[in-house]
Design a protein around this motif. Structure first.
Motif, short mmCIF file in Angstrom:
data_model
loop_
_atom_site.label_atom_id
_atom_site.label_comp_id
_atom_site.label_asym_id
_atom_site.label_seq_id
_atom_site.Cartn_x
_atom_site.Cartn_y
_atom_site.Cartn_z
N GLU A 128 -80.97 -14.52 11.51
CA GLU A 128 -80.25 -15.78 11.48
C GLU A 128 -79.64 -16.09 12.84
O GLU A 128 -79.54 -17.25 13.26
N GLU A 129 -79.23 -15.05 13.56
CA GLU A 129 -78.60 -15.23 14.87
C GLU A 129 -79.54 -15.91 15.86
O GLU A 129 -79.11 -16.54 16.82
N LEU A 130 -80.85 -15.78 15.62
CA LEU A 130 -81.82 -16.37 16.53
C LEU A 130 -82.18 -17.81 16.16
O LEU A 130 -82.92 -18.46 16.90
N SER A 131 -81.68 -18.30 15.06
CA SER A 131 -82.05 -19.64 14.60
C SER A 131 -81.71 -20.72 15.62
O SER A 131 -82.53 -21.60 15.91
N LEU A 132 -80.50 -20.67 16.19
CA LEU A 132 -80.11 -21.68 17.17
C LEU A 132 -80.99 -21.61 18.40
O LEU A 132 -81.40 -22.63 18.96
N GLN A 166 -78.76 -28.78 8.56
CA GLN A 166 -78.21 -29.02 9.89
C GLN A 166 -77.45 -27.79 10.39
O GLN A 166 -77.60 -27.38 11.55
N LEU A 167 -76.68 -27.18 9.52
CA LEU A 167 -75.91 -26.00 9.92
C LEU A 167 -76.81 -24.80 10.20
O LEU A 167 -76.55 -24.01 11.10
N ILE A 168 -77.88 -24.66 9.42
CA ILE A 168 -78.86 -23.61 9.70
C ILE A 168 -79.45 -23.80 11.09
O ILE A 168 -79.56 -22.86 11.88
N ASN A 174 -75.31 -17.65 6.68
CA ASN A 174 -74.97 -18.09 5.32
C ASN A 174 -73.47 -18.05 5.08
O ASN A 174 -72.90 -18.95 4.46
N MET A 175 -72.81 -16.99 5.55
CA MET A 175 -71.37 -16.87 5.34
C MET A 175 -70.60 -17.95 6.09
O MET A 175 -69.64 -18.53 5.57
N GLU A 176 -71.04 -18.25 7.32
CA GLU A 176 -70.37 -19.30 8.10
C GLU A 176 -70.58 -20.68 7.47
O GLU A 176 -69.67 -21.52 7.46
N ILE A 177 -71.78 -20.92 6.94
CA ILE A 177 -72.04 -22.18 6.24
C ILE A 177 -71.16 -22.27 5.00
O ILE A 177 -70.58 -23.32 4.68
N ASN A 215 -87.56 -34.75 12.50
CA ASN A 215 -86.29 -35.47 12.67
C ASN A 215 -85.36 -35.38 11.46
O ASN A 215 -84.67 -36.35 11.11
N LEU A 216 -85.35 -34.23 10.81
CA LEU A 216 -84.43 -34.02 9.70
C LEU A 216 -83.09 -33.51 10.18
O LEU A 216 -82.13 -33.42 9.41
N ILE A 217 -83.02 -33.10 11.47
CA ILE A 217 -81.78 -32.58 12.05
C ILE A 217 -81.50 -33.30 13.35
O ILE A 217 -82.40 -33.90 13.96
N GLN A 218 -80.25 -33.22 13.80
CA GLN A 218 -79.85 -33.88 15.05
C GLN A 218 -79.93 -32.88 16.20
O GLN A 218 -79.66 -31.72 16.03
#
Length: 218
Positions: A128-132, A166-168, A174-177, A215-218
């Protein structure tokens, strides 16, 4: 029991991973190696594992080259790579060579266990840490290519699912979301799985890629 071989040149790190996996009672560490060449020697005359968990940076043969070798010689073995330093290019290179998982070394216990079990069933997984990191890379690639604006493709995504998506993509766990949206962690996990099912992707990395391209996320 999922059979695993650990490949890591630092004994302390290798023993730490082994201790974590042994404590779960769901895995069997059938062997260990300090580098890729030693692993190939081990595999030539011993029981084959279901999964190899390997460091990327090792002497003699690194994890990326090892992944390529295993894909050619032992295609039924799933490879999970571990790394401290990550770039989007390295992650992409790892999967292009046949890796099934890519985790940072500070990955949490529950995520590590989930990743191994998911990959053992035939899936793929990126921390998850690599998602951004991946989202930024994919967004850059998208912006430099043909970036057509399209609608939500009739995917029937709820407003809450779009918030979670968007948060993903922003790199939240998951915990932060859960904390941001005042939801339980289990509910967030359910939204994540619903998104994966609705968008017909296999994991979070593909989820972010699809979202960025459409384009589902900004």
């Amino acid at each position: 029991m999922i059979k695993i071989i650990l490949v890591e040149d630092h004994v302390v790190v290798r023993n730490g991973i082994k201790l974590l996996l042994d404590s779960s009672g769901e895995f069997e560490i059938i062997n260990e190696a300090k580098d890729g060449l030693e692993l190939l020697t081990i595999l030539s005359d011993s029981t084959k594992p279901d999964i190899v968990i390997s460091d990327i940076n090792m002497p003699k043969m690194d994890g990326i080259q090892l992944t390529k070798e295993l894909g050619e010689k032992y295609p039924n073995i799933h490879v999970i790579l571990l790394s401290m330093l990550n770039t989007a290019d390295q992650v992409i290179d790892a999967f292009s060579k046949g890796a099934k998982g890519y985790l940072v070394k500070n990955v949490g216990y529950q995520e590590l266990i989930f990743a191994i079990k998911h990959i053992a069933k035939g899936g793929k997984y990126v921390s998850e840490e690599l998602s951004l990191l991946m989202m930024n890379h994919l967004a850059t690639c998208t912006n430099t290519g043909n970036n057509k604006k399209i609608d939500h493709l009739g995917l029937d995504l709820t407003e809450r699912e779009l918030e979670v998506l968007q948060l993903i993509s922003d790199g939240y766990t998951n915990m932060e979301i859960s904390d941001n949206l005042f939801l339980s962690k289990r509910t967030v996990e359910g939204h994540r799985q619903n998104l994966i099912n609705k968008l017909k992707v296999r994991n979070s990395a593909e989820l972010i890629k699809f979202a960025a391209q459409h384009n589902l996320i900004q």
